[in-house]
Design an enzyme around this catalytic site. Structure first.
Site, PDB file in Angstrom:
ATOM      1  N   LYS A 153       0.761  -1.071  -0.015  1.00  0.00           N
ATOM      2  CA  LYS A 153       0.079  -0.078  -0.072  1.00  0.00           C
ATOM      3  C   LYS A 153       0.879   1.243   0.108  1.00  0.00           C
ATOM      4  O   LYS A 153       1.845   1.404   0.619  1.00  0.00           O
ATOM      5  CB  LYS A 153      -0.926  -0.054   1.104  1.00  0.00           C
ATOM      6  CG  LYS A 153      -2.115   1.012   1.438  1.00  0.00           C
ATOM      7  CD  LYS A 153      -2.560   0.899   2.783  1.00  0.00           C
ATOM      8  CE  LYS A 153      -3.779   1.976   2.823  1.00  0.00           C
ATOM      9  NZ  LYS A 153      -4.639   1.751   4.002  1.00  0.00           N
ATOM     10  N   SER A 163      -9.501   1.086   2.866  1.00  0.00           N
ATOM     11  CA  SER A 163      -8.574   2.014   1.888  1.00  0.00           C
ATOM     12  C   SER A 163      -7.563   1.111   0.969  1.00  0.00           C
ATOM     13  O   SER A 163      -7.081   1.696   0.080  1.00  0.00           O
ATOM     14  CB  SER A 163      -7.813   3.346   2.717  1.00  0.00           C
ATOM     15  OG  SER A 163      -7.183   2.443   3.760  1.00  0.00           O
ATOM     16  N   SER A 213      -9.727  -1.139   6.937  1.00  0.00           N
ATOM     17  CA  SER A 213      -9.007  -0.725   5.544  1.00  0.00           C
ATOM     18  C   SER A 213      -8.111  -1.970   5.054  1.00  0.00           C
ATOM     19  O   SER A 213      -7.787  -1.874   4.048  1.00  0.00           O
ATOM     20  CB  SER A 213      -7.964   0.402   5.725  1.00  0.00           C
ATOM     21  OG  SER A 213      -8.652   1.826   5.631  1.00  0.00           O
TER      22      SER A 213
END
Lengths: 101, 502
Positions: free
Chosen positions: B78, B153, B177
């Site tokens: 990420k 996310s 997330s």
């Protein structure tokens, strides 16, 4: 609870966010909706309930207060990230000025 | 054999037996990225050149007989997690040109094994969102249906793992997330206990909730990664000092071994609670509810005959299911949306265009700050900063932040009480399967409620995993969440392994 444009402007100033007129209108509406929703917490009786600030239960985590020097390569990488520099110094606008609130 | 489809375990074995090289494995992932990324938008940056170089080095390590568990295995991270070299944008333009000088501790531990960093994943900017539509680099599409969101996310990482663009991924979970996009994309995602893995180098969102964890194709791979990632870090004072158990070995422990036996179900049994509040929320899709309920019925049967189960693992670890109640559940999202924006507004103060990132000039320092931030943050980041600034401002602190921190205590007590009755909790990960791109973009509250089941354990600092348990009639994956008491990753992983079968 309805936030006014003036309140939005105040929050944006504190948060250092430049907002356009349309944005102010949008955030005034959206923040009001969120704050109304959050208001549901008022129905919870929290008398005598302590606050939770952390969940690990760790206390007094300390380490030796020693300087760990950065190697030259890492230092160079960090300097490279400076948006504006003078030699090896970071260059910024004057911190104190007439426009400071 | 499609090399990019492999799990960590399979890739490790293949490399060990010299069936293929890391260069071949890495190239297979790069080819998949080349083929699919223009549609999925899962990667912001791909390190094709350096990845092949690292793969080559890994092959030399293997040839020298120095193979470790992750040597030569390509992974994706990420973009809100710092990796040395290459940029780390957090999906926000304010960091468009930011190149970290160091690896986050967990990334350093993975790279020390010789793993190959293949690229950085798109995410909601600074982790703010549940659909990956709050990225300044465009939305991520769901590999199962390009008109649906990936979740967020850590949406890019979920999509990359689900679509076999890498062997595993590393995401960050503040209030869902990792788990919510894992559920939407049909992969395994673990949020560890707060403090289990170091947060050093994870771009901070809400410091009292942030965690970093694996996103993988199997539970076994998650256990393998936790073994490497977990443990105290002097650079993160909130990491716990507890020793790291052997998570991989723990997956296959038999019931006669007491360390992993549930405490409440008697000999060898694990007692799992199903909280009724998690099936009663407004807007829950019938099909999701039905799939979860059917799975629970299946688990209740003495011998599991799960499709995809490699062995009937539940025979070794019987599960008893009981109904429980967590009455504070409905207050979790309101607490979350005070605590998180408050900590966010403070943490993101450092994003000001001064020491790194993109600086937008102004006539004075104030204008430099406010313009750099206005242009460098997307709408949702500004929204959260303003909510937080308001909640922490003089006169409102007691009414909002302090109140929320008190209710947080009550949510934690809810869990503590229920864990005196059961070993684990089982819930849906999300109330719906992946929703349409653009469907909730303008409805702030609807988007926040996507994390209604993921936020409560996060607020309490508990470990929780999402595993895929079925598909809707439209072919969209549905995830089931298993929540454990603090530091009980071992039990969570073992149970998830038993249910998922791999």
């Amino acid at each position: 609870m309805k936030l006014t444009i003036k309140e939005i402007e105040q929050i944006a100033t504190l948060a250092r966010l430049e907002l356009g007129e349309k944005e102010k209108q949008m955030y005034a509406e959206q923040l009001s909706v969120v704050l109304d929703y959050i208001g549901i917490l008022d129905e919870v009786n929290t008398e005598g309930v302590p606050e939770t600030c952390q969940v690990t239960g760790l206390t007094g985590v300390i380490r030796e207060d020693v300087v760990i020097e950065t190697d030259a390569v890492t230092r160079e990488k960090m300097l490279k990230n400076f948006p504006d520099k003078f030699g090896q110094y970071l260059r910024v606008k004057a911190v104190f000025g007439e426009n400071e609130e | 054999m499609m090399l990019n489809n492999l799990t960590i375990r399979e890739a490790y074995e293949g490399l060990k037996k010299k069936k293929f090289t890391s260069v071949e494995l890495t190239q297979a992932c790069l080819d998949r990225i080349e083929e699919r990324n223009s549609e999925l938008n899962a990667f912001i940056t791909v390190f094709a050149e350096s990845a092949l170089h690292e793969a080559h080095e890994a092959d030399e390590m293997i040839a020298r007989g120095e193979q470790k568990m992750l040597t030569g295995i390509p992974f994706a991270v990420k973009d809100a997690i710092s990796t040395r070299d290459g940029r780390s944008t957090a999906s926000a333009k304010i960091l468009d040109n930011y190149v970290s000088a160091f690896d986050a501790t967990v990334i350093g531990r993975i790279r020390a094994e010789g793993a190959v960093l293949i690229g950085k994943n798109n995410c909601d900017a600074f982790g703010h969102g549940a659909s990956n539509e709050n990225s300044m680099y465009g939305a991520v599409r769901n590999p199962h249906d390009l008109n649906k969101v990936s979740g967020g996310s850590s949406g890019g990482t979920a999509a990359a793992v689900a679509d076999n663009m890498c062997i595993f991924g590393i995401g960050e979970d503040t209030g869902g997330s990792i788990r919510q996009p894992a559920a939407f994309c049909g992969i395994v995602g673990l949020r560890p206990s707060y403090g289990r893995n170091s947060r050093y180098g994870i771009m901070p969102m809400a410091s009292s909730l942030d965690t970093v964890g694996p996103m993988t194709k199997t539970v076994e791979d998650t256990a393998i990664l936790m073994q490497i990632m977990a443990g105290q870090d002097v650079l993160d004072a909130t990491t716990v000092t507890d020793g790291v158990p052997d998570y991989v070995k723990g997956l296959k422990l038999r019931k006669t071994q007491p360390s992993l036996r549930g405490s409440f179900g008697g000999r060898g049994k694990i007692r799992i609670g199903v909280p009724k509040e998690y099936f009663e929320v407004e807007g829950m899709e019938d099909e999701v509810k039905q799939i979860i309920e059917e799975k629970i019925e299946e688990i209740k049967r003495p011998v599991l005959r799960s499709s995809g189960a490699t062995e009937g693992k539940l025979k070794d670890c019987e599960i008893e299911i009981v109904s429980v109640s967590l009455p504070m559940t409905k207050y979790a999202i309101p607490v979350y949306y005070i605590v998180v924006p408050s900590e966010d507004s403070s943490n993101l103060g450092r994003m000001d265009g001064i020491r790194y990132g993109v600086r937008v000039g102004g006539k004075d320092l104030y204008e430099t700050y406010s313009r750099s931030r206005a242009q460098g943050f997307p709408e949702e980041v500004k929204r959260r900063i303003m909510i937080g600034t308001y909640a922490l401002s003089a006169g409102y602190y007691d009414a909002y932040y302090r109140k929320a921190q008190k209710v947080r205590t009550l949510i934690i007590r809810d869990f503590e009480k229920v864990f005196t009755e059961v070993d684990l909790l089982l819930t849906p990960t999300t109330p719906t399967a992946a929703f349409g791109v653009g469907e909730k973009k303008d409805d702030v509250l609807a988007m926040y409620l996507a994390d209604v089941f993921a936020a409560p354990p996060a607020i309490a600092g508990l470990p929780a995993i999402s595993i895929p348990v079925g598909n809707t009639s439209a072919g969209l994956p549905v995830g089931m969440q298993i929540i454990g008491p603090r530091m009980q990753e071992e039990l969570v992983l073992r149970t998830a392994y038993s249910i998922f079968g791999k």
